[in-house]
Write a protein that holds these residues in place. Structure first.
Motif, PDB file in Angstrom:
ATOM      1  N   GLU A 498       9.343  10.218  -5.740  1.00  0.00           N
ATOM      2  CA  GLU A 498       9.332  11.467  -6.861  1.00  0.00           C
ATOM      3  C   GLU A 498       7.839  11.367  -7.265  1.00  0.00           C
ATOM      4  N   ARG A 499       6.972  10.417  -7.171  1.00  0.00           N
ATOM      5  CA  ARG A 499       5.434  10.672  -7.766  1.00  0.00           C
ATOM      6  C   ARG A 499       4.878  10.972  -6.689  1.00  0.00           C
ATOM      7  N   GLY A 500       5.358  11.358  -5.355  1.00  0.00           N
ATOM      8  CA  GLY A 500       4.451  11.812  -4.438  1.00  0.00           C
ATOM      9  C   GLY A 500       3.635  10.681  -3.586  1.00  0.00           C
ATOM     10  N   LEU A 501       4.355   9.607  -3.750  1.00  0.00           N
ATOM     11  CA  LEU A 501       3.769   8.178  -2.795  1.00  0.00           C
ATOM     12  C   LEU A 501       4.846   7.997  -1.809  1.00  0.00           C
ATOM     13  N   ILE A 502       4.437   7.231  -0.836  1.00  0.00           N
ATOM     14  CA  ILE A 502       5.337   6.825   0.168  1.00  0.00           C
ATOM     15  C   ILE A 502       5.744   5.171   0.328  1.00  0.00           C
ATOM     16  N   GLY A 503       6.766   4.786   0.680  1.00  0.00           N
ATOM     17  CA  GLY A 503       7.194   3.321   0.693  1.00  0.00           C
ATOM     18  C   GLY A 503       8.466   3.064   1.633  1.00  0.00           C
ATOM     19  N   ILE A 504       8.650   1.826   1.333  1.00  0.00           N
ATOM     20  CA  ILE A 504       9.891   1.361   2.363  1.00  0.00           C
ATOM     21  C   ILE A 504      10.663   0.237   1.725  1.00  0.00           C
ATOM     22  N   TYR A 505      11.789  -0.032   2.169  1.00  0.00           N
ATOM     23  CA  TYR A 505      12.575  -0.991   1.608  1.00  0.00           C
ATOM     24  C   TYR A 505      12.209  -2.250   2.656  1.00  0.00           C
ATOM     25  N   HIS A 506      12.166  -3.458   1.995  1.00  0.00           N
ATOM     26  CA  HIS A 506      12.043  -4.678   2.969  1.00  0.00           C
ATOM     27  C   HIS A 506      12.233  -5.968   2.362  1.00  0.00           C
ATOM     28  N   ASP A 507      12.663  -6.822   3.256  1.00  0.00           N
ATOM     29  CA  ASP A 507      13.031  -8.351   2.726  1.00  0.00           C
ATOM     30  C   ASP A 507      12.082  -9.211   3.415  1.00  0.00           C
ATOM     31  N   TRP A 508      11.206  -9.700   2.497  1.00  0.00           N
ATOM     32  CA  TRP A 508       9.957 -10.449   2.711  1.00  0.00           C
ATOM     33  C   TRP A 508      10.261 -11.927   3.298  1.00  0.00           C
ATOM     34  N   CYS A 509      11.441 -12.319   3.461  1.00  0.00           N
ATOM     35  CA  CYS A 509      11.868 -13.492   4.120  1.00  0.00           C
ATOM     36  C   CYS A 509      11.759 -13.164   5.917  1.00  0.00           C
ATOM     37  N   GLU A 510      11.733 -12.027   6.293  1.00  0.00           N
ATOM     38  CA  GLU A 510      11.582 -11.524   7.534  1.00  0.00           C
ATOM     39  C   GLU A 510      10.320 -10.795   7.914  1.00  0.00           C
ATOM     40  N   GLY A 511      10.045 -10.577   8.977  1.00  0.00           N
ATOM     41  CA  GLY A 511       8.791  -9.932   9.551  1.00  0.00           C
ATOM     42  C   GLY A 511       8.861  -8.364   9.257  1.00  0.00           C
ATOM     43  N   PHE A 512       7.683  -7.850   8.696  1.00  0.00           N
ATOM     44  CA  PHE A 512       7.751  -6.561   8.402  1.00  0.00           C
ATOM     45  C   PHE A 512       7.479  -5.603   9.912  1.00  0.00           C
ATOM     46  N   SER A 513       7.829  -4.463   9.747  1.00  0.00           N
ATOM     47  CA  SER A 513       8.166  -3.580  10.921  1.00  0.00           C
ATOM     48  C   SER A 513       6.604  -2.669  11.012  1.00  0.00           C
ATOM     49  N   THR A 514       5.723  -3.811  11.730  1.00  0.00           N
ATOM     50  CA  THR A 514       4.477  -3.158  12.046  1.00  0.00           C
ATOM     51  C   THR A 514       3.954  -4.249  12.963  1.00  0.00           C
ATOM     52  N   TYR A 515       2.619  -3.746  13.421  1.00  0.00           N
ATOM     53  CA  TYR A 515       1.860  -4.583  14.540  1.00  0.00           C
ATOM     54  C   TYR A 515       1.022  -5.675  13.544  1.00  0.00           C
ATOM     55  N   PRO A 516       0.515  -6.674  14.368  1.00  0.00           N
ATOM     56  CA  PRO A 516      -0.528  -7.250  13.653  1.00  0.00           C
ATOM     57  C   PRO A 516      -1.721  -6.674  13.486  1.00  0.00           C
ATOM     58  N   ARG A 517      -2.617  -7.006  12.315  1.00  0.00           N
ATOM     59  CA  ARG A 517      -3.862  -6.493  11.801  1.00  0.00           C
ATOM     60  C   ARG A 517      -3.845  -5.027  11.646  1.00  0.00           C
ATOM     61  N   THR A 518      -2.838  -4.723  10.864  1.00  0.00           N
ATOM     62  CA  THR A 518      -2.686  -3.233  10.512  1.00  0.00           C
ATOM     63  C   THR A 518      -3.076  -2.925   9.157  1.00  0.00           C
ATOM     64  N   TYR A 519      -3.267  -3.867   7.978  1.00  0.00           N
ATOM     65  CA  TYR A 519      -3.452  -3.548   6.785  1.00  0.00           C
ATOM     66  C   TYR A 519      -5.015  -4.232   6.181  1.00  0.00           C
ATOM     67  N   ASP A 520      -5.773  -3.341   5.723  1.00  0.00           N
ATOM     68  CA  ASP A 520      -6.950  -3.844   5.157  1.00  0.00           C
ATOM     69  C   ASP A 520      -7.011  -4.488   3.896  1.00  0.00           C
ATOM     70  N   LEU A 521      -6.035  -4.347   2.988  1.00  0.00           N
ATOM     71  CA  LEU A 521      -6.082  -4.896   1.560  1.00  0.00           C
ATOM     72  C   LEU A 521      -4.526  -5.043   1.450  1.00  0.00           C
ATOM     73  N   ILE A 522      -3.973  -6.137   0.943  1.00  0.00           N
ATOM     74  CA  ILE A 522      -2.622  -6.582   0.573  1.00  0.00           C
ATOM     75  C   ILE A 522      -2.513  -6.927  -0.991  1.00  0.00           C
ATOM     76  N   HIS A 523      -1.817  -6.310  -1.756  1.00  0.00           N
ATOM     77  CA  HIS A 523      -1.580  -6.803  -3.029  1.00  0.00           C
ATOM     78  C   HIS A 523      -0.164  -7.313  -3.343  1.00  0.00           C
ATOM     79  N   ALA A 524       0.005  -8.437  -3.914  1.00  0.00           N
ATOM     80  CA  ALA A 524       1.265  -8.894  -4.032  1.00  0.00           C
ATOM     81  C   ALA A 524       1.525  -9.395  -5.432  1.00  0.00           C
ATOM     82  N   ASN A 525       2.066  -8.658  -6.245  1.00  0.00           N
ATOM     83  CA  ASN A 525       2.322  -8.893  -7.664  1.00  0.00           C
ATOM     84  C   ASN A 525       3.899  -9.634  -7.898  1.00  0.00           C
TER      85      ASN A 525
END
Length: 612
Positions: A498-525
């Motif tokens: 609703e803010r005009g952003l995008i995202g996805i549900y995920h369980d971090w005990c599992e692998g994310f649905s992406t290829y290796p080396r696809t993100y430049d910056l990861i934020h984990a709060n």
């Protein structure tokens, strides 16, 4: 004699000493009470000194790209496990979408193309290597059109889709002319035609879904119109589609419409499209179109370009009868009508439908309404052939679920889900407070790493996005953020959309649905506190390493005892890291771990280039 004299003197001084101590105690008690009352200056002086002492600026972490092999520096006081590089055959490893794993599952309803994660005993506990010659992607916007061949060394699409202008191989780079199966002349012209019907230019349409996206050229060219598209395609014989998309700097995930719900909330997207995506829309009693309806916002648009639209022209090419194709189109249109969609446009290869803003002016089959009361509870939940009910409205003009502001005003406006009290514990005041907090946090991050906010970090992930405050504070054409809402956290993903952003549900005990080396910056709060009793910290960190580009950066915000454990693990992962104080000073128990993944590439013999 001397001893007796000293004893007498001591007795003489005792009452005086006791008196002095009592006076001093009383003085300091009164002074403390005065300061605590707010009249004193001690606290403010200490606060100013803390502010002036900027412990967050440091120079020993280098965020620039070098493409050199760096020696791993291990703190001598820590006993750490050193993670070895995986075999080079795992360069493009996607844990939950591996072909070998997929072939164990049924092909019916594309089940074998869905997520199937390895059991604990089959998980890799090594570092995924980059291919030899790996280079930092071209900066945006050049990166939209060019990709280094060394980074994604797969040429099959250049042959298979040559006439459709998907991708071309030129020297040591791939070029993406912006074509697609249904728009070989370019995505720009295709989007211009859509814009004659859909208000793409004025900010009313902000989020989009591309089902079966190919190399995501539609999403790539929507970005300059300030529209964020969530694109997905399966990992199949069309090699590296999603990998190409992300390498170009375009949002995308590996995914498919199969037997389980898409990992997005209801009423998420302003627009969705199928451009020859080959999804059988009328199969399973219309289940797939009903799933698109679930995630499409009231008043949103659905675009169908490709079969069976324009069947009169293509029926011979498609090797199907006129009767068959005409019946298929009629079935789609009848299904759309039952979903309260109205056909707005059909010309050439394109048909456009619009979902009504509420159900006051249309009739739905009440027997076919989904029984679940939570249309956002979708993680690993099987799809059903049922329609998601509209939120209730009081009049025929009201937008079901709440009307949204045009972007960019939508970014900071109070989302309807919060204004309507749909999420327990969230209020307008707490939402506004969260925005201020993340603006403060991001300003601190920019002091720690001056490349944040520049084109250096194009693809960004927030592993525990909450209300999307981090992404909102970073909002810029230079970057985009994949806002992940963990499945064991409060479900706020609808607010993020609703803010005009995008995202996805995920369980971090599992692998994310992406290829290796696809993100430049990861934020984990708070991610590691969230999962500390659920799965191993090292599994989450190894997954972060898999999806992080060489020389990419990581920001981890968490409690100090958790970060000490995390820091010990990353010491063996070829990351350079430093533990920083909270921006409010060293007395705050929450700390920040800043890290940079070293540059290294795979080589034969299960070693890295630095070992050669």
């Amino acid at each position: 004699m001397g001893s007796k004299h000293n004893s007498s003197a001591s007795r003489t001084r005792s009452p005086l000493s006791i008196f002095i101590v009592i006076v001093l105690c009383g003085f300091f008690y009164i002074l403390g009470a005065w300061q605590k009352s707010g009249s004193g200056k001690g606290d403010s002086i200490a606060s100013e000194i803390t502010k002036l002492t900027d412990c967050n600026i440091f120079t020993n972490l280098n965020f620039e790209t070098h493409h050199n092999d760096l020696e791993i520096v291990e703190p001598s006081e820590m006993k750490i496990q050193v993670f070895k590089p995986c075999d080079v055959k795992y360069t493009d490893y996607t844990p939950c979408q591996e072909q070998e794993q997929a072939m164990r599952f049924p092909r019916e309803n594309m089940i074998y193309r869905e997520r199937h994660c390895p059991p604990e005993e089959e998980k890799l506990h090594c570092l995924i290597p980059a291919p030899k010659g790996y280079m930092t992607p071209f900066p945006w916007p050049k990166g939209r059109d060019y990709v280094h061949y060394a980074n994604v060394p797969h040429k099959s699409l250049t042959v298979e889709k040559a006439v459709q202008n998907w991708v071309q191989f030129q020297g040591n780079v791939f070029k993406f002319p912006g074509g697609g199966t249904m728009f070989p002349q370019g995505a720009d012209a295709y989007i211009d035609e859509l814009a004659t019907v859909i208000p793409i230019k004025d900010g009313l349409v902000r989020t989009a879904l591309d089902t079966g996206c190919g190399v995501a050229s539609w999403g790539a060219y929507l970005l300059k119109r300030n529209v964020l598209a969530m694109s997905f395609a399966p990992r199949d014989n069309h090699e590296a589609q999603v990998q190409f998309a992300l390498e170009r700097g375009v949002p995308a995930v590996i995914g498919v419409l199969g037997s389980i719900h898409l990992p997005y909330p209801s009423r998420a997207f302003d627009m969705a499209q199928c451009s020859r995506c080959l999804i059988p829309w009328t199969a399973n009693n219309g289940m797939y179109l009903m799933e698109v309806d679930r995630v499409l916002r009231p008043g949103g648009y659905w675009i169908l370009s490709g079969p069976p639209i324009n069947w009169k022209t293509y029926y011979k090419t498609w090797k199907r009868s006129k009767e068959d194709l005409q019946a298929e189109q009629r079935s789609i249109e009848e299904l759309a009508e039952s979903l309260c969609w109205e056909k707005k446009y059909e010309k050439g290869d394109i048909a456009i439908f619009r979902k009504k803003v509420n159900d006051k002016s249309c009739k739905r089959n009440s027997a076919n309404i989904c029984k679940s009361k939570d249309a956002d509870n979708v993680w690993y939940k099987e799809m059903e052939a049922c329609t998601t009910p509209f939120p209730e409205v009081s009049n025929a003009k009201e937008v079901a679920g709440g009307e949204l502001r045009k972007f960019p005003a939508r970014l900071l406006a109070v989302p309807p889900r919060i204004a309507n009290g749909e999420i327990e514990g969230l209020t307008v005041e707490s939402y506004q407070k969260d925005n201020k907090l993340w603006k403060k946090h991001v300003n601190a991050y920019k002091r720690m790493n001056r490349l944040i906010g520049t084109a250096r970090y194009r693809n960004i992930m927030d592993m525990n996005a909450e209300l999307g405050g981090f992404a909102a504070a970073l909002e810029s054409p230079k970057s985009w953020v994949m806002n992940v809402v963990p499945t064991n956290a409060k479900n706020t993903l609808g607010v993020i959309y609703e803010r005009g952003l995008i995202g996805i549900y995920h369980d971090w005990c599992e692998g994310f649905s992406t290829y290796p080396r696809t993100y430049d910056l990861i934020h984990a709060n708070g991610v590691f506190s969230l999962y500390k009793n659920t799965c191993k910290l090292e599994d989450i960190l190894l997954e972060m390493d898999r999806i992080l580009r060489p020389e990419g950066a990581v920001i981890i915000r968490d409690e100090v005892d958790v970060l000490n454990k995390v820091r010990k693990i990353v010491g063996g992962m070829r990351w350079d890291s430093k533990l920083m104080d909270h921006e409010d000073g060293p007395l705050v128990p929450e700390k920040i771990l800043i890290a940079v993944k070293q540059y290294w590439v795979g080589s034969s013999g299960n070693s890295t280039s630095s070992d050669e």
